[in-house]
Motif scaffolding. Structure first.
Motif, mmCIF file in Angstrom:
data_model
loop_
_atom_site.group_PDB
_atom_site.id
_atom_site.type_symbol
_atom_site.label_atom_id
_atom_site.label_comp_id
_atom_site.label_asym_id
_atom_site.label_seq_id
_atom_site.Cartn_x
_atom_site.Cartn_y
_atom_site.Cartn_z
ATOM 1 N N ASN A 148 -11.426 33.961 -28.124
ATOM 2 C CA ASN A 148 -9.976 33.814 -28.105
ATOM 3 C C ASN A 148 -9.564 32.372 -27.829
ATOM 4 O O ASN A 148 -8.725 31.799 -28.514
ATOM 5 N N GLY A 149 -10.107 31.777 -26.783
ATOM 6 C CA GLY A 149 -9.840 30.365 -26.512
ATOM 7 C C GLY A 149 -8.699 30.047 -25.576
ATOM 8 O O GLY A 149 -8.486 28.875 -25.246
ATOM 9 N N ASN A 150 -7.940 31.052 -25.156
ATOM 10 C CA ASN A 150 -6.878 30.800 -24.178
ATOM 11 C C ASN A 150 -7.437 30.838 -22.757
ATOM 12 O O ASN A 150 -8.384 31.563 -22.493
ATOM 13 N N PRO A 151 -6.817 30.066 -21.845
ATOM 14 C CA PRO A 151 -5.722 29.124 -22.126
ATOM 15 C C PRO A 151 -6.238 27.818 -22.724
ATOM 16 O O PRO A 151 -7.372 27.444 -22.498
ATOM 17 N N GLN A 152 -5.367 27.179 -23.482
ATOM 18 C CA GLN A 152 -5.719 25.870 -24.037
ATOM 19 C C GLN A 152 -4.715 24.837 -23.544
ATOM 20 O O GLN A 152 -3.541 25.175 -23.416
ATOM 21 N N PRO A 153 -5.161 23.597 -23.290
ATOM 22 C CA PRO A 153 -6.562 23.177 -23.339
ATOM 23 C C PRO A 153 -7.336 23.713 -22.136
ATOM 24 O O PRO A 153 -6.743 24.176 -21.175
ATOM 25 N N GLY A 154 -8.666 23.639 -22.235
ATOM 26 C CA GLY A 154 -9.489 24.092 -21.131
ATOM 27 C C GLY A 154 -10.868 24.486 -21.613
ATOM 28 O O GLY A 154 -11.158 24.425 -22.818
ATOM 29 N N PRO A 155 -11.715 24.913 -20.692
ATOM 30 C CA PRO A 155 -13.103 25.231 -21.062
ATOM 31 C C PRO A 155 -13.220 26.380 -22.059
ATOM 32 O O PRO A 155 -14.123 26.384 -22.911
ATOM 33 N N LYS A 156 -12.312 27.366 -21.988
ATOM 34 C CA LYS A 156 -12.401 28.480 -22.938
ATOM 35 C C LYS A 156 -12.057 28.023 -24.359
ATOM 36 O O LYS A 156 -12.625 28.523 -25.337
ATOM 37 N N PHE A 157 -11.129 27.091 -24.448
ATOM 38 C CA PHE A 157 -10.784 26.557 -25.772
ATOM 39 C C PHE A 157 -11.936 25.700 -26.309
ATOM 40 O O PHE A 157 -12.269 25.776 -27.504
ATOM 41 N N ASP A 158 -12.547 24.928 -25.427
ATOM 42 C CA ASP A 158 -13.703 24.125 -25.842
ATOM 43 C C ASP A 158 -14.821 25.034 -26.355
ATOM 44 O O ASP A 158 -15.474 24.722 -27.356
ATOM 45 N N TYR A 159 -15.046 26.149 -25.643
ATOM 46 C CA TYR A 159 -16.071 27.121 -26.069
ATOM 47 C C TYR A 159 -15.740 27.688 -27.446
ATOM 48 O O TYR A 159 -16.622 27.828 -28.308
ATOM 49 N N LYS A 160 -14.465 28.017 -27.653
ATOM 50 C CA LYS A 160 -14.049 28.536 -28.967
ATOM 51 C C LYS A 160 -14.423 27.550 -30.078
ATOM 52 O O LYS A 160 -15.019 27.938 -31.083
ATOM 53 N N LEU A 161 -14.066 26.292 -29.883
ATOM 54 C CA LEU A 161 -14.308 25.302 -30.941
ATOM 55 C C LEU A 161 -15.802 25.069 -31.150
ATOM 56 O O LEU A 161 -16.257 24.908 -32.296
#
Length: 266
Positions: free
Chosen positions: A118-131
DNA sequence: ATGCCGCGCTCCGCGCGA
């Protein structure tokens, strides 16, 4: 291979079911009503030992699955033939234990089932993982491309590709699902030749595949398109129809996603 | 600005999702 005959036409479907235990009656009902040749499932939310394989066998589906406790989890079901697993998980991050990728050969095709972060919240580590995950997927899709097998990559991509794939861009403007970086990474997945089948058939948009449980999103038709079927050139040439089983989103105890499907000539 | 709703888990509220 089980020796089952290859059907004269193939219907490949994808369904984020949001919990296979809670959704089992709805899922069996959908399989029997729409009878896809192959069904890619996401968010099964069960460990491997809890997967209800016998329930699918009773109605003629053979399955492989990659579970995880509580979250994520993917499976591939096939009507009358057991998928032959090719790979589970993506290379490049050995510490990544999320169950989000399963690849198999079935009915003479390579079928990939994905549950993209999913990548939320962005920006942040979860968004980095998504990309990072999207780049790892791109690398694997390039390998599959090089093998020159007819291939389909189906699943919950957690990317809203275009502005007309959401009811209101302002509502999700800061969301990970429609950030420019997410869309750019999705465009790189398509690369020089994978076809977004449902997007192709809905150039004006409006083909929602997800409606939030909250804020009356279903009743207001506040949806967006994040479940996709990407086809290699050979399969894109065989594409005859695609769709969203929207009515299944409106049933009792429904998932927040609707199933999507593509129909291919044999 | 936040929660809304629904899932799994063990916590009897919380993390997570989109």
């Amino acid at each position: 291979m089980s020796g089952a005959a290859i059907p004269s036409s193939l219907k490949l479907a994808s369904f984020n079911i949001n919990g296979i235990k809670a959704r089992l009656p709805r899922l069996l009902e959908w399989l029997e009503e729409t009878r896809p040749s192959v069904a890619c499932l996401q968010e099964i939310k069960t460990q491997d030992e809890g997967f209800p394989a016998a329930e699918f066998e009773k109605i003629g589906y053979h399955a492989i699955w990659h579970g995880q406790k509580g979250f994520n989890g993917v499976a591939i079901l096939a009507d009358g033939e057991k998928p032959v697993e090719v790979q589970r998980g993506l290379a490049g991050e050995p510490e990544d234990e999320h169950s989000r990728y399963l690849e198999a050969d079935v009915f003479g095709l390579r079928v990939v089932c994905i549950y993209l972060p999913n990548g939320n919240p962005q920006p942040g580590p979860k968004f980095d993982y998504k990309l990072r995950w999207m780049e790892r997927l791109r690398a694997r899709m390039a390998e599959i491309w090089a093998q020159e097998v007819p291939a389909a990559v189906l699943g919950d991509y957690n990317v809203i590709p275009r502005d007309n794939d959401i009811w209101d861009t302002r509502a999700m403007a800061s969301d990970a699902l429609m950030q420019p970086a997410s869309r750019d990474a999705y465009a790189r997945l398509l690369g020089a030749g994978w076809t977004d089948a449902i997007g192709l058939h809905h150039p004006q948009g409006g083909a929602w595949t997800f409606w939030d449980y909250q804020a009356g999103a279903w009743q207001r038709d506040h949806g967006f398109r994040i479940d996709h079927a990407l086809l290699s050139p050979e399969l894109a040439d065989r594409l005859v129809a695609s769709g969203v089983d929207k009515a299944h989103r409106g049933r009792e105890k429904a998932s927040d996603h609707a199933p999507v499907w593509v129909s291919l000539r044999a």
